[in-house]
Design a protein around this motif. Sequence first.
Motif, mmCIF file in Angstrom:
data_model
loop_
_atom_site.group_PDB
_atom_site.id
_atom_site.type_symbol
_atom_site.label_atom_id
_atom_site.label_comp_id
_atom_site.label_asym_id
_atom_site.label_seq_id
_atom_site.Cartn_x
_atom_site.Cartn_y
_atom_site.Cartn_z
ATOM 1 N N SER A 5 -24.546 5.504 -5.581
ATOM 2 C CA SER A 5 -23.308 4.856 -6.007
ATOM 3 C C SER A 5 -22.283 5.029 -4.895
ATOM 4 C CB SER A 5 -22.794 5.477 -7.311
ATOM 5 O OG SER A 5 -21.667 4.772 -7.796
ATOM 6 N N VAL A 6 -21.729 3.934 -4.429
ATOM 7 C CA VAL A 6 -20.780 3.961 -3.317
ATOM 8 C C VAL A 6 -19.355 4.020 -3.863
ATOM 9 C CG1 VAL A 6 -19.876 2.705 -1.319
ATOM 10 C CG2 VAL A 6 -22.346 2.733 -1.783
ATOM 11 N N ASN A 7 -18.654 5.075 -3.483
ATOM 12 C CA ASN A 7 -17.255 5.237 -3.871
ATOM 13 C C ASN A 7 -16.385 4.454 -2.882
ATOM 14 O OD1 ASN A 7 -14.546 6.263 -4.080
ATOM 15 N ND2 ASN A 7 -15.341 8.040 -5.176
ATOM 16 N N ILE A 8 -15.611 3.507 -3.390
ATOM 17 C CA ILE A 8 -14.836 2.617 -2.512
ATOM 18 C C ILE A 8 -13.345 2.967 -2.474
ATOM 19 C CG2 ILE A 8 -16.488 0.714 -2.672
ATOM 20 C CD1 ILE A 8 -14.589 -0.589 -4.722
ATOM 21 N N ASN A 9 -12.993 4.175 -2.879
ATOM 22 C CA ASN A 9 -11.586 4.585 -2.820
ATOM 23 C C ASN A 9 -10.990 4.427 -1.422
ATOM 24 O OD1 ASN A 9 -11.785 5.310 -5.498
ATOM 25 N ND2 ASN A 9 -10.939 7.345 -5.217
ATOM 26 N N ARG B 30 -6.507 -0.575 2.626
ATOM 27 C CA ARG B 30 -5.754 -1.758 2.185
ATOM 28 C C ARG B 30 -4.297 -1.416 1.899
ATOM 29 N NH1 ARG B 30 -6.714 -3.300 -3.801
ATOM 30 N NH2 ARG B 30 -5.645 -1.282 -3.877
ATOM 31 N N ASN B 31 -4.089 -0.325 1.179
ATOM 32 C CA ASN B 31 -2.738 0.040 0.763
ATOM 33 C C ASN B 31 -1.825 0.398 1.935
ATOM 34 O OD1 ASN B 31 -3.776 -0.319 -1.783
ATOM 35 N ND2 ASN B 31 -3.732 1.847 -2.360
ATOM 36 N N ALA B 32 -2.434 0.792 3.059
ATOM 37 C CA ALA B 32 -1.636 1.175 4.219
ATOM 38 C C ALA B 32 -0.787 0.025 4.753
ATOM 39 C CB ALA B 32 -2.549 1.697 5.330
ATOM 40 N N ARG B 33 -1.251 -1.219 4.501
ATOM 41 C CA ARG B 33 -0.504 -2.375 4.980
ATOM 42 C C ARG B 33 0.119 -3.198 3.849
ATOM 43 N NH1 ARG B 33 -1.391 -3.936 10.400
ATOM 44 N NH2 ARG B 33 0.064 -5.622 9.911
ATOM 45 N N GLY B 34 -0.255 -2.882 2.610
ATOM 46 C CA GLY B 34 0.397 -3.527 1.484
ATOM 47 C C GLY B 34 -0.083 -4.922 1.135
ATOM 48 N N ASN C 157 -3.910 -7.441 1.158
ATOM 49 C CA ASN C 157 -5.214 -7.372 0.496
ATOM 50 C C ASN C 157 -6.356 -7.382 1.508
ATOM 51 O OD1 ASN C 157 -6.779 -7.121 -1.855
ATOM 52 N ND2 ASN C 157 -7.222 -9.322 -1.880
ATOM 53 N N ASN C 158 -6.151 -6.675 2.597
ATOM 54 C CA ASN C 158 -7.160 -6.586 3.655
ATOM 55 C C ASN C 158 -7.355 -5.118 4.031
ATOM 56 O OD1 ASN C 158 -8.958 -7.313 5.670
ATOM 57 N ND2 ASN C 158 -7.340 -7.641 7.188
ATOM 58 N N PRO C 159 -8.555 -4.562 3.788
ATOM 59 C CA PRO C 159 -9.755 -5.201 3.240
ATOM 60 C C PRO C 159 -9.654 -5.459 1.736
ATOM 61 C CG PRO C 159 -10.149 -2.871 3.573
ATOM 62 C CD PRO C 159 -8.802 -3.146 4.159
ATOM 63 N N ASN C 160 -10.405 -6.444 1.299
ATOM 64 C CA ASN C 160 -10.431 -6.837 -0.103
ATOM 65 C C ASN C 160 -11.397 -5.919 -0.849
ATOM 66 O OD1 ASN C 160 -11.385 -8.213 -2.532
ATOM 67 N ND2 ASN C 160 -10.192 -9.970 -1.803
ATOM 68 N N VAL C 161 -10.851 -5.117 -1.748
ATOM 69 C CA VAL C 161 -11.649 -4.111 -2.454
ATOM 70 C C VAL C 161 -12.775 -4.743 -3.254
ATOM 71 C CG1 VAL C 161 -11.562 -2.400 -4.309
ATOM 72 C CG2 VAL C 161 -9.826 -2.381 -2.524
ATOM 73 N N VAL C 162 -12.480 -5.828 -3.937
ATOM 74 C CA VAL C 162 -13.500 -6.489 -4.755
ATOM 75 C C VAL C 162 -14.617 -7.030 -3.877
ATOM 76 C CG1 VAL C 162 -13.964 -8.445 -6.280
ATOM 77 C CG2 VAL C 162 -11.938 -7.022 -6.650
ATOM 78 N N GLN C 163 -14.263 -7.655 -2.767
ATOM 79 C CA GLN C 163 -15.287 -8.209 -1.881
ATOM 80 C C GLN C 163 -16.155 -7.114 -1.275
ATOM 81 O OE1 GLN C 163 -15.987 -11.569 -1.426
ATOM 82 N NE2 GLN C 163 -17.826 -10.603 -0.573
ATOM 83 N N VAL C 164 -15.545 -5.979 -0.919
ATOM 84 C CA VAL C 164 -16.325 -4.868 -0.370
ATOM 85 C C VAL C 164 -17.312 -4.345 -1.407
ATOM 86 C CG1 VAL C 164 -16.215 -2.499 0.481
ATOM 87 C CG2 VAL C 164 -14.610 -4.206 1.347
ATOM 88 N N ALA C 165 -16.880 -4.267 -2.663
ATOM 89 C CA ALA C 165 -17.789 -3.818 -3.718
ATOM 90 C C ALA C 165 -18.972 -4.776 -3.852
ATOM 91 C CB ALA C 165 -17.050 -3.699 -5.039
#
Length: 238
Positions: free
Chosen positions: A5-9, A15-19, A21-29
């Motif tokens: 199971s890959v933890n994507i935190n 992503r949050n560092a720039r505010g 949506n890059n990288p896109n969390v959903v797409q990475v999952a």
Amino acid sequence: MTKLSVNINKIATLRNARGANNPNVVQVALDAERFGAEGITVHPRPDERHIRYQDVMDLSKVVTTEFNIEGYPDPRFMDLVKKVKPAQATLVPDPPTAITSNTGWDTIKHQSMLQDIVAELKEAGVRVSIFINPEAKYFEPAKLTGTDRVELYTEPYAVGFPINPENAVKPYIEVSKIARELGLGLNAGHDLDLHNLGFLKKSIPYLDEVSIGHALICDALYYGLENTIQMYRRKLEE
């Protein structure tokens, strides 16, 4: 077979560092699943400093492997899990200010509380795992909570592994046998990486699942996400 199971935190942290949506969390999952991950793990915290509660809702609509939500079972977490109904909820004893999980539950002291929480989640149709230290005294009380699984807190193993792998893994082998005798499923997580994962798996071949985030994402900076996931999978299959 032990599932990865890959933890994507950490993707959310970036992503949050720039505010935006890059990288896109959903797409990475979705990509992680496509690359071979057999589960996606998230750990939303009250300050939403990485995974946000909205991320969990968005991911719940698209994750097709096992979705695992970790967290401290405060009312907001419980409401989220019961709404999303993931495959698994992993209960951790983190205070809100914790940087990362750094100990397991005292299942003796908190047995009654955990029993109520586990019952509530199982009534919602969610499999429950309790984060636990590799100490024998905590396992029978864990069983009495009604939990389906326990997740072994593996930071002590990771710290001791470079010095003496056999000594580092010994307490984990011992408590894993207790878990099996009690009929508890067995997960593991925290500071597992490409160096120590294979030895843990060989020592405890009946692990159900490992949850790995920080090291895997760091490795992906060098090897690429697809290749990294396959490298971790091979460590579990050797």
